[in-house]
Design an enzyme around this catalytic site. Structure first.
Site, PDB file in Angstrom:
ATOM      1  N   HIS A 186       0.842  -1.205   0.000  1.00  0.00           N
ATOM      2  CA  HIS A 186       0.000   0.000   0.000  1.00  0.00           C
ATOM      3  C   HIS A 186       0.872   1.248   0.000  1.00  0.00           C
ATOM      4  O   HIS A 186       2.014   1.250   0.466  1.00  0.00           O
ATOM      5  CB  HIS A 186      -0.978  -0.029   1.165  1.00  0.00           C
ATOM      6  CG  HIS A 186      -0.408   0.272   2.519  1.00  0.00           C
ATOM      7  ND1 HIS A 186      -0.384   1.546   3.047  1.00  0.00           N
ATOM      8  CD2 HIS A 186       0.125  -0.536   3.467  1.00  0.00           C
ATOM      9  CE1 HIS A 186       0.130   1.512   4.263  1.00  0.00           C
ATOM     10  NE2 HIS A 186       0.463   0.266   4.545  1.00  0.00           N
ATOM     11  N   GLU A 228      -5.147   1.438   2.604  1.00  0.00           N
ATOM     12  CA  GLU A 228      -4.886   0.324   3.528  1.00  0.00           C
ATOM     13  C   GLU A 228      -5.033   0.754   4.972  1.00  0.00           C
ATOM     14  O   GLU A 228      -5.554  -0.001   5.810  1.00  0.00           O
ATOM     15  CB  GLU A 228      -3.489  -0.237   3.275  1.00  0.00           C
ATOM     16  CG  GLU A 228      -3.173  -1.524   4.036  1.00  0.00           C
ATOM     17  CD  GLU A 228      -2.586  -1.302   5.428  1.00  0.00           C
ATOM     18  OE1 GLU A 228      -2.400  -2.299   6.163  1.00  0.00           O
ATOM     19  OE2 GLU A 228      -2.310  -0.140   5.798  1.00  0.00           O
ATOM     20  N   HIS A 265       8.985   4.715  15.234  1.00  0.00           N
ATOM     21  CA  HIS A 265       7.854   5.588  15.577  1.00  0.00           C
ATOM     22  C   HIS A 265       6.677   5.281  14.655  1.00  0.00           C
ATOM     23  O   HIS A 265       6.420   5.978  13.675  1.00  0.00           O
ATOM     24  CB  HIS A 265       8.276   7.058  15.474  1.00  0.00           C
ATOM     25  CG  HIS A 265       9.354   7.444  16.420  1.00  0.00           C
ATOM     26  ND1 HIS A 265      10.685   7.149  16.197  1.00  0.00           N
ATOM     27  CD2 HIS A 265       9.316   8.087  17.610  1.00  0.00           C
ATOM     28  CE1 HIS A 265      11.415   7.618  17.201  1.00  0.00           C
ATOM     29  NE2 HIS A 265      10.600   8.189  18.072  1.00  0.00           N
TER      30      HIS A 265
END
Length: 771
Positions: free
Chosen positions: A444, A492, A603
């Site tokens: 994606h 997605e 992160h």
């Protein structure tokens, strides 16, 4: 004279008996009959041979069994067409380039590309693929129901003037919160933003995306709040057993252990009015679920500097994400089961998305809320092991459950705009010579943020190198045996939307033709390979990893396989393989390079999943991007080119045996701790004997079938003389028959009515956990 004139006509002439031309009459008749019989047999063989080899073959290859015909997909079958297979592998191994991967990564992460707001990237991706040689590349559009953020607020309110005569709810009035005769001050207001870092330019973009949850409900609620640990079903049950009041409260939950949407779903079912989620600095020792945000030992408590100076978590980082109820169904929640094309009827999304608001926050914003609960309610330390080990104790958090004291309330405001908007998949096709066997590979493109250097664009950069490599092979004259489809999905992040809608649109074709789906989401964020796959693909996956040199060699020449533990997780959900595996029954794989103990903190869904982080900590030299591209391409080539599909049915039976073993243990543990070391039937009223027997029968049958498939591979290596043409024809039809059984094997585990209460999921082995 008259009588004499008639005399010659009446004359009798003596002649000898007729002489036989062939003296051996019996032999002549025998030869005639024998030759005629042979001719009849030959004609019958010509006409009926395909039925004896493969009854269905005559329908597809009419007259192809004649000696002068060519029934094969191409003239060089079983060899590759246009380029020998080993040369194809060399092209796919030598083409991917670190500098190119860096270039693609920089492009994808240079600006926001939220789902439904990245048309320019879709167009750019299509243009690049066409330049690479994938001429048949197009954009496929769907109209999808989604939300975008308009505003949000999270404030801790403290009562200043107590009134005994008014129980009204506080409301904002000229900067002060009031409720009748009561007055509430703002004790703390969350920033709900991530810090702008000078060293990371994407963190300061003016059009950066706010922190929010996809499919979160709009709402403005003010209520007491309760710390609910990870917000799993069992965490809530623990609180109910301790008589902790939940109804009418806001849940404060940690990310991890279950999908974020399920935290909101259970809170909603228990009458809670909102959910706030944050990511802690901790390593979940007791959890079987490894969330991408786990920090391990790399924390500031252990002396590591936070990003961007060091590898620890940046304290203001926030994990965005969807709270759609993915365990019920993925895709557009208004068109479950069919593609979201313009003009289609729309379903009510209630039941698939939340009805209460939720917000993601950083652990910096969570600290004042957690500290305000100190000394109030049940301490987490008095609960079971799943509640132990909070990562913010060193910052003064005691982890009391609450509810919050009477003089404190939490105000959660969340304003979302819901609309139906286009989303764009990019789909490129290399047509093979076998139209009914197709390999699909995908990643994606959309992200919650401007960056997304790991999720998903490390996969996007690798996919570009995969398409560029196959384009190079096409320029060398190669043509695949099976069709290869390349997909860059949109949507997605909201709920696997682009892939799900595409699968729903092309369901009949995929159900008839798809051989495998190869998914890469996060291509790399560390040095450790992780993989989940249908057991059918285990064999091919192992072979592909053994062909690529590891970027982290401790001994020269080590491959990825040499340094990988070989663990392949079962399929569930969470990325674009879901509709393929769980809805259509297409064997799928999901793979990528992951972090590990001691790796820099990733992160997840934060502004700091940026090109700068990737370039400095994630994959500085982009070696793992290229390793992934090579492995991905070689796996696709293996499945697209080998005459006999490189599957192993016996691996499926072995996997089912291991799944059943785990189910038995769980059943024992559920009944009582005493039964844990005993036979499962000793303490459980249900016998597993029938399942044991069925799996054993399946193992015996699949082992025999795999041996037969292997024998076909060996026979393909034989150099048959021209006059044994029929043996090659027979072998071709046998291969086709075996491949058909391989292709449809996974589909046999589909239950068309679907699982109870979630009809989208039709696979009886693989599905996301309900909770």
């Amino acid at each position: 004279m008259a009588n004499d004139e008639q005399a010659p006509l009446l004359q009798t002439v003596r002649i000898a008996p007729p002489r036989q031309r062939y003296p051996h009459t019996t032999l002549r008749r025998f030869c005639t009959i024998a030759l005629s019989t042979c001719l009849i047999i030959a004609v019958v063989l010509f006409l009926l041979l395909p039925f004896g080899i493969d009854p269905s073959a005559l329908l597809s290859y009419e007259h192809s069994y004649l000696p002068w015909s060519n029934p094969y997909p191409h003239k060089t079958w079983p060899q590759s067409e246009g380029l020998p297979y080993h040369e194809l592998q060399q092209v796919l191994s030598s083409t991917p380039d670190e500098a190119k991967a860096r270039e693609w990564s920089q492009y994808y992460t240079s600006g926001p590309h939220l789902a439904g707001a990245n048309l320019s990237q879709a167009v750019w991706t299509r243009e690049r693929w066409q330049e690479f040689g994938i001429a048949d590349t197009n954009i496929v559009t769907y109209d999808v129901f989604v939300n975008y953020p308009l505003g949000h607020r999270l404030a801790l309110l403290e009562k200043t003037n107590k009134s005994h005569n008014d129980d009204s709810v506080p409301s904002l009035d000229e900067g002060r919160l009031t409720a009748g005769k009561e007055s509430w001050d703002i004790k703390f207001e969350a920033s709900l933003e991530e810090d702008v870092l000078e060293e990371d330019e994407t963190s300061g973009l003016k059009d950066r995306i706010p922190t929010f949850h996809g499919y979160s409900a709009s709402g403005n609620v003010t209520a007491p709040y309760v710390y609910v640990n990870y917000g799993t079903y069992w965490d809530f049950e623990d609180l109910r057993e301790r008589n902790v009041s939940l109804g009418g409260k806001i849940a404060l939950a940690k990310y991890g252990r279950n999908f974020r949407g399920l935290k909101v779903k259970r809170a909603q079912e228990l009458g809670m009015v909102g959910v706030v989620m944050y990511r802690e600095q901790e390593w979940e020792l007791t959890s079987s679920y490894s969330d991408p945000g786990d920090d391990g030992d790399v924390t500031d408590e252990n002396g590591f500097e936070p990003y961007p100076k060091g590898p620890a978590r940046e304290p203001s980082s926030v994990q965005r994400g969807s709270v759609q109820f993915l365990s019920i169904a993925p895709g557009d929640p208004t068109t479950i089961g069919y593609p979201s094309k313009p003009g289609v009827p729309r379903q009510n999304p209630n039941g698939s998305i939340p009805s209460i608001p939720s917000l993601p926050i950083s652990y910096t914003d969570a600290l004042p809320l957690l500290k305000a609960l100190n000394g109030h309610g049940v301490p987490a330390s008095s609960l079971n092991d799943w509640w132990q080990g909070g990562g913010l104790g060193y910052k003064g958090v005691e982890y009391n459950v609450g509810p919050s004291p009477d003089n404190l309330l939490l105000n959660l405001a969340n304003q979302q705009e819901y609309l139906t908007t286009p989303m764009w998949n990019v789909v490129g096709i290399i047509n093979g010579t076998l139209a009914d066997e197709v390999v699909v590979i995908g990643n994606h493109r959309d992200a919650w943020i401007a960056g997304g250097a790991a999720d998903p664009n490390s996969g996007s950069a690798a996919l570009n190198e995969v398409t560029r490599s196959f384009g190079a092979a096409l320029k060398e004259g190669w043509k695949p045996l099976r069709t290869i489809v390349f997909c860059s999905w949109d949507g997605e992040e909201y709920g696997l939307i682009g892939s799900t809608e595409w699968v729903e649109e092309y369901l009949p074709w995929l159900a008839n033709s798809a051989v495998a789906y190869l998914n890469v989401d996060v291509g790399t964020r560390g040095p450790n390979l992780r993989a989940a796959a249908s057991p059918l693909l285990n064999k091919a996956l192992f072979e592909a990893t053994s062909l690529v040199q590891s970027p982290n060699q401790t001994i020269k020449g080590q491959t990825i396989r040499d340094l990988w533990d070989g663990h392949i997780r079962p399929m569930g959900s969470g990325s674009d393989f879901t509709a393929f595996q769980d809805f259509v029954g297409v064997p799928s794989v999901d793979m990528g390079f992951d972090g590990g103990k001691g790796s820099p903190v990733y992160h997840y869904h934060s502004n700091y999943d940026s090109f700068n982080w990737m370039n400095k900590f994630g994959d500085p030299n982009f070696h793992y991007h290229i390793a992934m591209a090579k492995m991905w391409a070689l796996l696709a080539a293996n499945l697209a080119e080998t005459p006999v599909l490189n599957f192993a049915l016996s691996s499926y039976a072995e996997a089912l045996g291991s799944y059943l073993k785990r189910a038995k243990k769980k059943a024992n543990d559920t009944v009582s701790g005493e039964a844990g070391a005993q036979d499962v039937n000793a303490g459980y009223p249900i016998s597993f004997q029938n399942l044991d027997d069925a799996i054993q029968r399946l193992h015996n049958a699949t082992t025999e079938f795999d041996l037969y498939a292997s024998s076909l591979v060996a026979r393909l290596q034989e150099d048959l003389p021209w006059w044994q043409w029929w043996k090659k024809v027979q072998l071709f039809f046998e291969v086709r028959s075996v491949n058909g059984k391989f292709k449809y094997f996974e589909r046999q585990f589909l239950y068309q009515p679907g699982l109870d209460g979630r009809s989208f999921y039709k696979h009886v082995i693989f599905a996301p956990g309900l909770w």
